[in-house]
Motif scaffolding. Structure first.
Motif, mmCIF file in Angstrom:
data_model
loop_
_atom_site.group_PDB
_atom_site.id
_atom_site.type_symbol
_atom_site.label_atom_id
_atom_site.label_comp_id
_atom_site.label_asym_id
_atom_site.label_seq_id
_atom_site.Cartn_x
_atom_site.Cartn_y
_atom_site.Cartn_z
ATOM 1 N N TRP A 158 -72.956 -23.457 5.089
ATOM 2 C CA TRP A 158 -74.297 -23.099 5.569
ATOM 3 C C TRP A 158 -74.432 -21.581 5.658
ATOM 4 C CZ3 TRP A 158 -78.117 -25.987 4.905
ATOM 5 C CH2 TRP A 158 -78.133 -27.350 5.183
ATOM 6 N N SER A 192 -77.188 -19.345 3.660
ATOM 7 C CA SER A 192 -78.108 -18.426 4.330
ATOM 8 C C SER A 192 -78.036 -17.023 3.732
ATOM 9 C CB SER A 192 -77.815 -18.375 5.832
ATOM 10 O OG SER A 192 -76.522 -17.843 6.082
ATOM 11 N N ALA A 221 -81.065 -15.114 1.823
ATOM 12 C CA ALA A 221 -81.491 -13.779 2.254
ATOM 13 C C ALA A 221 -81.568 -12.822 1.068
ATOM 14 C CB ALA A 221 -80.539 -13.243 3.309
ATOM 15 N N MET A 252 -83.679 -19.554 4.584
ATOM 16 C CA MET A 252 -82.596 -18.809 5.233
ATOM 17 C C MET A 252 -82.550 -19.131 6.726
ATOM 18 S SD MET A 252 -82.197 -14.732 5.899
ATOM 19 C CE MET A 252 -83.411 -14.915 7.220
ATOM 20 N N SER A 308 -81.171 -22.557 7.317
ATOM 21 C CA SER A 308 -79.723 -22.579 7.092
ATOM 22 C C SER A 308 -78.969 -22.054 8.307
ATOM 23 C CB SER A 308 -79.364 -21.748 5.857
ATOM 24 O OG SER A 308 -79.979 -22.254 4.704
ATOM 25 N N VAL A 309 -79.478 -20.973 8.889
ATOM 26 C CA VAL A 309 -78.853 -20.409 10.088
ATOM 27 C C VAL A 309 -78.939 -21.396 11.249
ATOM 28 C CG1 VAL A 309 -78.996 -18.568 11.808
ATOM 29 C CG2 VAL A 309 -79.282 -18.029 9.382
#
Length: 252
Positions: free
Chosen positions: A132, A136, A140, A173, A176-177
């Motif tokens: 993950w 991310s 980005a 992104m 994902s975070v």
């Protein structure tokens, strides 16, 4: 001074390369032992690699296979679970874990779970935490790239397209975070373990002469709610709770 720095870097690179070659040779040797049917020898070799600090889904998976061949239910389930933590989407690991779980004495039926919570949990654990993080970072970078393309685009249509793409990758992104954070929180909140003893009679209190609750057997997965001295307060997937010796468990 520059020459000394060069020698130092060259030496470090050589040592790292030699270590990698050594690890690869040890892994290949362990795999050969497994292929030849020397499962205990393979287990010893895999464990030696783990003790050196090297971990991978493939290593835990092969170790689980070796234990499975020897009908060692607890270690087989434990190592498959560890492999799954590092590679949650691997179907072969999941299948072998199911086979190992079928060898257990205990048939624990899990409680019904909230559909929304179950869906979020499955999505968060679809990839490992490290994966993950990589996703991310990639999102980005692509977000920045598409924003630059938007900034330098010469037509209204291209600007609109790159802006929408940039916003989409930004959202990806962020998700994902969030997924990585949620997955880590799940791991930290629930300390899970595998029963390693052939059979353990759990107790109503954390002491050996307390009233017995129920018997639990090798390979069963439990959640550790709390620890007291040499005892663990555990919960099974069906909601049953009791105390058992920590020595009979191996934490994931």
């Amino acid at each position: 001074m520059k020459f000394r720095i060069f020698i130092f870097l060259f030496t470090m690179a050589a040592l790292a390369t030699a270590q990698n070659v050594s690890d690869e040779n040890a892994f290949a040797k362990a795999n050969t032992s497994y292929t030849d049917g020397n499962y205990q020898e393979a287990i010893n070799s895999y464990e030696t690699i783990l003790q050196s600090g090297k971990q991978s889904a493939e290593l835990f998976f092969n170790l689980g296979n070796a234990h499975y061949k020897l009908n060692q239910v607890g270690p087989a389930v434990y190592n498959y679970e560890r492999a799954l933590q590092l590679n949650p989407s691997d179907k072969e690991i999941k299948n072998n874990l199911k086979f190992a779980q079928q060898m257990r004495v205990d048939d624990v039926q899990p409680l019904a779970e909230n559909p929304v919570k179950k869906f979020l949990k499955e999505m968060a654990t679809w990839l490992s935490i490290d994966m993950w993080a990589y996703v991310s970072i990639m999102m980005a970078l692509v977000c920045v790239l598409t924003f630059l393309l938007y900034h330098y685009a010469t037509t209204t249509g291209k600007k609109r397209l790159f802006l929408l793409l940039s916003m989409g990758f930004l959202i990806a992104m962020i998700l994902s975070v969030v997924a990585a954070t949620y997955s880590r929180n799940l791991m930290e909140e629930d300390t899970q373990a595998i029963v390693y003893s052939t059979e353990t009679v759990t107790r109503a209190e954390p002491k050996p002469d307390a009233d017995p609750s129920f018997a639990i057997h090798e390979g069963t997965k439990v959640t550790i709610l709390e620890e007291y001295q040499e005892w663990a307060h555990v919960e099974l997937a069906n909601g049953s709770k009791s105390w058992m010796p920590l020595a009979d468990l191996k934490k994931l």
